[in-house]
Design an enzyme around this catalytic site. Structure first.
Site, PDB file in Angstrom:
ATOM      1  CG  HIS A   1      -2.171  -0.837   0.739  1.00 23.21           C
ATOM      2  ND1 HIS A   1      -2.022  -2.466   0.903  1.00 23.21           N
ATOM      3  CD2 HIS A   1      -3.459  -0.583   0.566  1.00 23.21           C
ATOM      4  CE1 HIS A   1      -3.194  -2.764   0.743  1.00 23.21           C
ATOM      5  NE2 HIS A   1      -4.218  -1.616   0.272  1.00 23.21           N
ATOM      6  CD1 TRP A  55      -9.306  -6.004  -5.655  1.00 23.61           C
ATOM      7  CD2 TRP A  55     -10.649  -7.259  -6.904  1.00 23.61           C
ATOM      8  NE1 TRP A  55     -10.385  -5.110  -5.444  1.00 23.61           N
ATOM      9  CE2 TRP A  55     -11.376  -6.000  -6.322  1.00 23.61           C
ATOM     10  CE3 TRP A  55     -11.417  -7.953  -7.579  1.00 23.61           C
ATOM     11  CZ2 TRP A  55     -12.687  -5.701  -6.474  1.00 23.61           C
ATOM     12  CZ3 TRP A  55     -12.729  -7.663  -7.835  1.00 23.61           C
ATOM     13  CH2 TRP A  55     -13.240  -6.376  -7.316  1.00 23.61           C
TER      14      TRP A  55
END
Length: 106
Positions: free
Chosen positions: A25, A80
Protein backbone atom coordinates in the site's frame (compact mmCIF):
# COMPACT_ATOMS: atom_id res chain seq x y z
CA UNK A 1 -19.28 22.41 0.62
CA UNK A 2 -19.60 19.14 -1.22
CA UNK A 3 -21.91 16.46 0.20
CA UNK A 4 -20.19 13.23 1.17
CA UNK A 5 -21.00 9.74 2.37
CA UNK A 6 -18.92 7.32 4.39
CA UNK A 7 -18.34 3.61 3.99
CA UNK A 8 -16.64 1.30 6.47
CA UNK A 9 -15.77 -2.35 6.03
CA UNK A 10 -13.66 -5.14 7.46
CA UNK A 11 -11.23 -7.46 5.67
CA UNK A 12 -8.82 -10.11 6.93
CA UNK A 13 -5.05 -10.31 6.54
CA UNK A 14 -3.28 -13.67 6.51
CA UNK A 15 -0.76 -14.30 9.33
CA UNK A 16 2.80 -13.14 8.70
CA UNK A 17 1.96 -10.57 6.02
CA UNK A 18 1.62 -7.42 8.12
CA UNK A 19 4.76 -5.73 6.73
CA UNK A 20 4.10 -6.86 3.17
CA UNK A 21 0.55 -5.50 3.25
CA UNK A 22 1.82 -2.10 4.39
CA UNK A 23 4.65 -2.15 1.82
CA UNK A 24 2.26 -2.86 -1.05
CA UNK A 25 0.00 0.00 0.00
CA UNK A 26 2.95 2.35 0.53
CA UNK A 27 3.81 1.61 -3.11
CA UNK A 28 0.23 1.73 -4.46
CA UNK A 29 0.17 1.99 -8.23
CA UNK A 30 -0.35 5.62 -9.32
CA UNK A 31 -2.95 4.56 -11.89
CA UNK A 32 -4.98 2.79 -9.17
CA UNK A 33 -4.75 5.77 -6.86
CA UNK A 34 -5.95 8.04 -9.66
CA UNK A 35 -8.79 5.65 -10.51
CA UNK A 36 -10.03 5.70 -6.90
CA UNK A 37 -9.91 9.49 -6.76
CA UNK A 38 -11.73 9.81 -10.08
CA UNK A 39 -14.43 7.44 -8.79
CA UNK A 40 -15.10 9.78 -5.88
CA UNK A 41 -12.92 8.43 -3.07
CA UNK A 42 -11.97 11.59 -1.18
CA UNK A 43 -10.28 9.84 1.74
CA UNK A 44 -9.40 6.17 2.28
CA UNK A 45 -7.95 4.77 5.49
CA UNK A 46 -7.07 1.19 6.39
CA UNK A 47 -6.20 0.21 9.95
CA UNK A 48 -4.77 -3.10 11.18
CA UNK A 49 -5.78 -4.79 14.42
CA UNK A 50 -2.46 -6.50 15.16
CA UNK A 51 -4.08 -8.95 17.60
CA UNK A 52 -6.57 -10.41 15.12
CA UNK A 53 -5.10 -9.24 11.77
CA UNK A 54 -8.46 -7.68 10.97
CA UNK A 55 -8.26 -4.78 8.55
CA UNK A 56 -10.69 -1.94 9.15
CA UNK A 57 -11.25 0.31 6.14
CA UNK A 58 -12.97 3.69 6.05
CA UNK A 59 -13.77 5.68 2.92
CA UNK A 60 -15.11 9.19 2.63
CA UNK A 61 -16.89 9.36 -0.72
CA UNK A 62 -18.08 12.22 -2.87
CA UNK A 63 -21.85 12.29 -3.27
CA UNK A 64 -22.79 10.39 -6.44
CA UNK A 65 -19.51 8.47 -6.37
CA UNK A 66 -18.94 5.76 -8.98
CA UNK A 67 -17.07 3.28 -6.78
CA UNK A 68 -19.67 0.59 -7.51
CA UNK A 69 -18.25 0.16 -11.03
CA UNK A 70 -14.63 -0.28 -9.92
CA UNK A 71 -14.95 -4.06 -9.57
CA UNK A 72 -15.46 -4.41 -13.33
CA UNK A 73 -12.30 -2.51 -14.28
CA UNK A 74 -9.10 -4.35 -15.28
CA UNK A 75 -6.79 -2.36 -12.98
CA UNK A 76 -8.95 -3.21 -9.97
CA UNK A 77 -8.91 -6.91 -10.88
CA UNK A 78 -5.12 -6.73 -11.35
CA UNK A 79 -4.76 -5.21 -7.84
CA UNK A 80 -6.95 -7.92 -6.36
CA UNK A 81 -4.80 -10.60 -8.02
CA UNK A 82 -1.70 -8.88 -6.63
CA UNK A 83 -3.12 -8.88 -3.09
CA UNK A 84 -4.77 -12.34 -3.12
CA UNK A 85 -1.80 -14.16 -1.62
CA UNK A 86 -1.79 -12.14 1.60
CA UNK A 87 -5.46 -11.69 2.53
CA UNK A 88 -8.74 -13.58 2.56
CA UNK A 89 -10.37 -13.31 -0.86
CA UNK A 90 -13.41 -14.45 -2.81
CA UNK A 91 -13.21 -16.80 -5.80
CA UNK A 92 -12.59 -13.81 -8.14
CA UNK A 93 -9.74 -12.63 -5.84
CA UNK A 94 -11.74 -9.65 -4.60
CA UNK A 95 -11.13 -9.16 -0.88
CA UNK A 96 -13.66 -10.69 1.43
CA UNK A 97 -15.09 -7.43 2.72
CA UNK A 98 -17.84 -7.12 5.28
CA UNK A 99 -19.75 -3.85 5.52
CA UNK A 100 -19.84 -2.26 8.95
CA UNK A 101 -22.94 -0.31 9.91
CA UNK A 102 -22.51 3.08 11.50
CA UNK A 103 -23.57 3.05 15.15
CA UNK A 104 -22.22 6.41 16.33
CA UNK A 105 -21.02 9.73 14.92
CA UNK A 106 -19.77 12.82 16.73
Amino acid sequence: MENTTVKAFRMQLKPGFEKEYKKRHDEIWPELSELLKNAGVLEYYIFLDERTLALFAFQKLRENDTTSVLAALPIMKKWWDFMADIMDVNIDNSPQAFSLPEVFRL
